[in-house]
Motif scaffolding. Structure first.
Motif, PDB file in Angstrom:
ATOM      1  N   LEU A 291       0.838  -1.201   0.000  1.00 13.61           N
ATOM      2  CA  LEU A 291       0.000   0.000   0.000  1.00 13.61           C
ATOM      3  C   LEU A 291       0.881   1.262   0.000  1.00 13.61           C
ATOM      4  N   VAL A 292       1.878   1.256   0.885  1.00 13.87           N
ATOM      5  CA  VAL A 292       2.794   2.402   0.966  1.00 13.87           C
ATOM      6  C   VAL A 292       3.481   2.617  -0.387  1.00 13.87           C
ATOM      7  N   LEU A 293       3.930   1.523  -0.995  1.00 15.82           N
ATOM      8  CA  LEU A 293       4.671   1.668  -2.246  1.00 15.82           C
ATOM      9  C   LEU A 293       3.780   2.096  -3.408  1.00 15.82           C
ATOM     10  N   GLU A 294       2.534   1.627  -3.421  1.00 15.02           N
ATOM     11  CA  GLU A 294       1.632   2.089  -4.492  1.00 15.02           C
ATOM     12  C   GLU A 294       1.420   3.598  -4.374  1.00 15.02           C
ATOM     13  N   TRP A 295       1.239   4.072  -3.167  1.00 11.68           N
ATOM     14  CA  TRP A 295       1.066   5.521  -2.985  1.00 11.68           C
ATOM     15  C   TRP A 295       2.329   6.273  -3.390  1.00 11.68           C
ATOM     16  N   LEU A 296       3.462   5.702  -2.960  1.00 10.91           N
ATOM     17  CA  LEU A 296       4.733   6.377  -3.241  1.00 10.91           C
ATOM     18  C   LEU A 296       4.970   6.487  -4.747  1.00 10.91           C
ATOM     19  N   ILE A 297       4.733   5.387  -5.460  1.00 14.26           N
ATOM     20  CA  ILE A 297       4.929   5.409  -6.914  1.00 14.26           C
ATOM     21  C   ILE A 297       3.938   6.376  -7.548  1.00 14.26           C
ATOM     22  N   GLY A 298       2.689   6.327  -7.084  1.00 12.98           N
ATOM     23  CA  GLY A 298       1.658   7.222  -7.618  1.00 12.98           C
ATOM     24  C   GLY A 298       2.019   8.688  -7.417  1.00 12.98           C
ATOM     25  N   ARG A 299       2.544   8.990  -6.251  1.00  5.81           N
ATOM     26  CA  ARG A 299       2.904  10.375  -5.943  1.00  5.81           C
ATOM     27  C   ARG A 299       4.042  10.855  -6.842  1.00  5.81           C
ATOM     28  N   ARG A 300       4.965   9.919  -7.177  1.00 11.34           N
ATOM     29  CA  ARG A 300       6.040  10.283  -8.103  1.00 11.34           C
ATOM     30  C   ARG A 300       5.497  10.513  -9.506  1.00 11.34           C
ATOM     31  N   GLY A 301       4.604   9.582  -9.935  1.00  9.62           N
ATOM     32  CA  GLY A 301       4.199   9.586 -11.341  1.00  9.62           C
ATOM     33  C   GLY A 301       3.149  10.626 -11.679  1.00  9.62           C
ATOM     34  N   GLN A 302       2.246  10.897 -10.727  1.00 11.46           N
ATOM     35  CA  GLN A 302       1.209  11.919 -10.938  1.00 11.46           C
ATOM     36  C   GLN A 302       0.310  11.669 -12.152  1.00 11.46           C
TER      37      GLN A 302
ATOM     38  N   MET B  41      -4.297  -3.070  -8.311  1.00 17.09           N
ATOM     39  CA  MET B  41      -5.166  -2.646  -9.391  1.00 17.09           C
ATOM     40  C   MET B  41      -4.857  -1.232  -9.827  1.00 17.09           C
ATOM     41  N   GLY B  42      -3.779  -0.709  -9.292  1.00 18.76           N
ATOM     42  CA  GLY B  42      -3.433   0.660  -9.663  1.00 18.76           C
ATOM     43  C   GLY B  42      -4.322   1.696  -8.990  1.00 18.76           C
ATOM     44  N   ILE B  43      -5.293   1.225  -8.214  1.00 17.23           N
ATOM     45  CA  ILE B  43      -6.217   2.193  -7.614  1.00 17.23           C
ATOM     46  C   ILE B  43      -5.502   3.058  -6.588  1.00 17.23           C
ATOM     47  N   MET B  44      -4.772   2.424  -5.709  1.00 20.07           N
ATOM     48  CA  MET B  44      -4.077   3.197  -4.697  1.00 20.07           C
ATOM     49  C   MET B  44      -2.978   4.057  -5.343  1.00 20.07           C
ATOM     50  N   MET B  45      -2.456   3.556  -6.476  1.00 23.03           N
ATOM     51  CA  MET B  45      -1.462   4.345  -7.204  1.00 23.03           C
ATOM     52  C   MET B  45      -2.115   5.630  -7.715  1.00 23.03           C
ATOM     53  N   ALA B  46      -3.317   5.459  -8.274  1.00 22.99           N
ATOM     54  CA  ALA B  46      -4.030   6.634  -8.778  1.00 22.99           C
ATOM     55  C   ALA B  46      -4.343   7.590  -7.627  1.00 22.99           C
ATOM     56  N   TYR B  47      -4.750   7.048  -6.505  1.00 20.47           N
ATOM     57  CA  TYR B  47      -5.064   7.902  -5.361  1.00 20.47           C
ATOM     58  C   TYR B  47      -3.813   8.628  -4.869  1.00 20.47           C
ATOM     59  N   GLY B  48      -2.693   7.928  -4.938  1.00 20.93           N
ATOM     60  CA  GLY B  48      -1.442   8.536  -4.500  1.00 20.93           C
ATOM     61  C   GLY B  48      -1.014   9.689  -5.398  1.00 20.93           C
ATOM     62  N   SER B  49      -1.504   9.663  -6.642  1.00 19.01           N
ATOM     63  CA  SER B  49      -1.044  10.688  -7.578  1.00 19.01           C
ATOM     64  C   SER B  49      -1.584  12.063  -7.218  1.00 19.01           C
ATOM     65  N   TYR B  50      -2.506  12.122  -6.297  1.00 14.19           N
ATOM     66  CA  TYR B  50      -3.028  13.422  -5.888  1.00 14.19           C
ATOM     67  C   TYR B  50      -2.561  13.834  -4.512  1.00 14.19           C
ATOM     68  N   LEU B  51      -1.481  13.179  -4.075  1.00 11.82           N
ATOM     69  CA  LEU B  51      -1.025  13.415  -2.705  1.00 11.82           C
ATOM     70  C   LEU B  51       0.036  14.489  -2.624  1.00 11.82           C
TER      71      LEU B  51
ATOM     72  N   ALA C  51       9.538  -1.661  -7.074  1.00 10.65           N
ATOM     73  CA  ALA C  51       9.883  -0.666  -6.058  1.00 10.65           C
ATOM     74  C   ALA C  51      11.160  -1.042  -5.312  1.00 10.65           C
ATOM     75  N   ALA C  52      11.317  -2.333  -5.013  1.00  9.11           N
ATOM     76  CA  ALA C  52      12.443  -2.724  -4.165  1.00  9.11           C
ATOM     77  C   ALA C  52      13.733  -2.950  -4.939  1.00  9.11           C
ATOM     78  N   TRP C  53      13.609  -3.316  -6.209  1.00 11.83           N
ATOM     79  CA  TRP C  53      14.816  -3.651  -6.971  1.00 11.83           C
ATOM     80  C   TRP C  53      15.145  -2.664  -8.079  1.00 11.83           C
ATOM     81  N   MET C  54      14.152  -1.938  -8.561  1.00 10.10           N
ATOM     82  CA  MET C  54      14.398  -1.066  -9.714  1.00 10.10           C
ATOM     83  C   MET C  54      14.504   0.401  -9.315  1.00 10.10           C
ATOM     84  N   MET C  55      13.978   0.750  -8.155  1.00  9.97           N
ATOM     85  CA  MET C  55      13.970   2.166  -7.787  1.00  9.97           C
ATOM     86  C   MET C  55      15.126   2.492  -6.847  1.00  9.97           C
ATOM     87  N   ASN C  56      15.487   3.762  -6.848  1.00  6.07           N
ATOM     88  CA  ASN C  56      16.551   4.236  -5.972  1.00  6.07           C
ATOM     89  C   ASN C  56      16.119   4.135  -4.503  1.00  6.07           C
TER      90      ASN C  56
END
Ligand code: PHE
Length: 457
Positions: free
Chosen positions: A64-75, A242-252, A409-414
């Motif tokens: 959950l944390v990582l989906e938000w984090l990725i979403g917040r980066r990607g917007q 499902m990308g849902i939390m990612m989408a929600y994170g994009s507005y954070l 998130a764990a292997w490809m991201m900084n």
């Protein structure tokens, strides 16, 4: 009529509270109140429940944390977020596939979710008509069985529910829903507590039997099937994969603390599920019903409580209104990703995209309705259409997408940036690293393999 370059397709979170409510609204839904109890009943109780709780915190929370984090980066929407973040980390655009499978998953889930949301809506009317008054287990079972055989009713309520979902999404998830959540969610919590109180009071020793069934470890009932089900349900229940939390994170905003917000959402989600179990199983045992009777469980048990308690009619109406609302706050989040995708990738406007998507999902829902009656014998791999959709999404697509997300998130991201963003000290960062790099991916792969080939095959 906006001609600006920025397309705003969801509402913006007005505050951290607004975001948390929307995320909790997506997470808390039929999964907690309808699905969790019947799965627990089918899987033999505590072994499933305890495994699910463990997975919620060890696997669900970090993802959950990582989906938000990725979403917040990607917007952006999940697919382009995954692509963009991958490219900015110097990785392949192919990571966008994680988003694609996710969006497809949300689409398929909504087709059966809406059917069950329709059941909940119909039960508001039944409660208002006083149908449950004085009911016992036999009566409520018959009522439900007849309902499942009645294609027209199922279709009408599925249509009503899908229409409501589409209506809200077409308008944009405005303040109405955020505000609605603020009232409805606490209301649902209070009613659930009242129902647990009733169950404890009215079912006597069956209450302890239910506690025993749900919580006393019974590891012998644990097999590959149950473990896979618990994992799938952890994803389903937190709206992950499902990308849902990612989408929600994009507005954070940058200021939101992801870890502590995720912890609150997971705890809320778990509390609602456990309370539902405690409201339902005492009645199951006190009325000699079958815990493993499947998707109808809450629609058979809770009406008994409403039919026999003081003020039960009113509570019944309120309960099913709140349940429908909890389902709606989830179903809109299920519709959003596909709508957003169509809006961005085609020339359709938001309204057209919503209508087109909803009609296709609605039609798929009809197949699901028929699988409860006319097409009950139409099976593939021994499963009817409803079971097949549920199996394919919860047990395959969500865990696979979750696996993709965590590996990315764990292997490809900084990792240094992630550590800063999560504000972890050295000790917790080590634990985080071990968990996200090794334990979670290995566990998901093992569970998938073990789940598909259970019993030592
Ligand atoms: N989490 C929701 C529930 O428990 C269901 C859901 C799944 C919603 C996936 C959105 C995405 O009912």
């Amino acid at each position: 009529m906006s001609t600006g370059t920025m397309k705003k397709s969801h509402s913006q979170w007005s505050s951290r509270m607004g975001f948390m409510l929307a995320a909790a609204g997506s997470a808390v839904g039929l999964g907690n109140i309808w699905k969790f109890p019947y799965m627990a009943g089918e899987m033999g109780g505590s072994a499933f429940v305890l495994t699910y709780l463990l997975f919620m915190f060890i696997i669900g929370l970090p993802i959950l944390v990582l989906e938000w984090l990725i979403g917040r980066r990607g917007q952006k929407n999940p697919i382009h977020t995954m692509q963009d973040v991958a490219v900015s980390e110097g990785r392949s655009k192919l990571w966008g596939w994680v988003g694609i499978i996710g969006v497809l998953g949300s689409f398929l889930i909504l087709s059966f979710y809406s059917v069950i949301g329709g059941w909940a809506t119909d039960y508001i009317v039944l409660a208002a008509q006083g149908t449950f008054e004085g009911a016992n287990g036999g009566i409520t079972e018959n009522l439900f069985t007849n309902f499942l055989g009645d294609v027209n009713s199922l279709l009408i309520w599925h249509t009503v529910f899908m229409f409501a979902t589409a209506f809200i999404v077409a308008l944009g998830v405005g303040a109405g829903l955020e505000r609605g959540c603020k009232i409805m969610m606490p209301g649902l919590g209070i009613l659930l507590l009242a129902l647990v109180g009733y169950a404890a009071y009215a079912s006597g020793s069956s209450f302890w039997k239910a506690c025993d069934f749900l919580f006393t470890p019974n590891w012998s009932a644990l097999n590959g099937t149950a473990i896979l089900a618990a994992l799938g349900h952890a994803f389903f229940s937190l709206s992950l994969g499902m990308g849902i939390m990612m989408a929600y994170g994009s507005y954070l905003g940058k200021d939101v603390n992801l870890l502590s917000t995720a912890r609150t959402v997971v705890i809320l989600d778990v509390i609602v599920a456990v309370l539902s179990g405690l409201a339902i199983f005492p009645l199951v045992f006190a009325n000699d019903l079958q815990p493993g009777s499947g998707p109808g469980l809450i629609f058979v048990t809770l009406p008994i409580a409403f039919g026999n308690m003081a003020g039960g009619s009113i509570l019944g109406i309120l309960f099913f209104i709140f349940l429908t609302f909890a389902a709606l706050t989830s179903s809109i989040s299920l519709l959003e990703p596909t709508v957003e995708l169509l809006e961005e990738k085609t020339h359709m406007g938001r309204k057209t995209a919503t209508i087109v998507t909803s009609i296709i999902i609605w039609a798929l829902g009809i197949a699901c309705i028929l699988s409860f009656n006319k097409w009950a014998d139409v099976t593939l791999f021994g499963k009817n259409i409803f079971d097949l959709l549920d199996y394919l999404t919860s047990k395959i697509m969500l865990p696979v997408t979750g696996l993709g997300t965590i590996i990315f998130a764990a292997w490809m991201m900084n990792q240094k940036r992630i550590r800063e963003e999560l504000n972890l000290n050295a000790f917790w960062f080590n634990i985080w690293t071990i968990l996200t790099r090794f334990i979670i991916p290995v566990a998901i792969v093992a569970i998938l393999v073990f789940g598909f080939f259970p019993e030592g095959k």
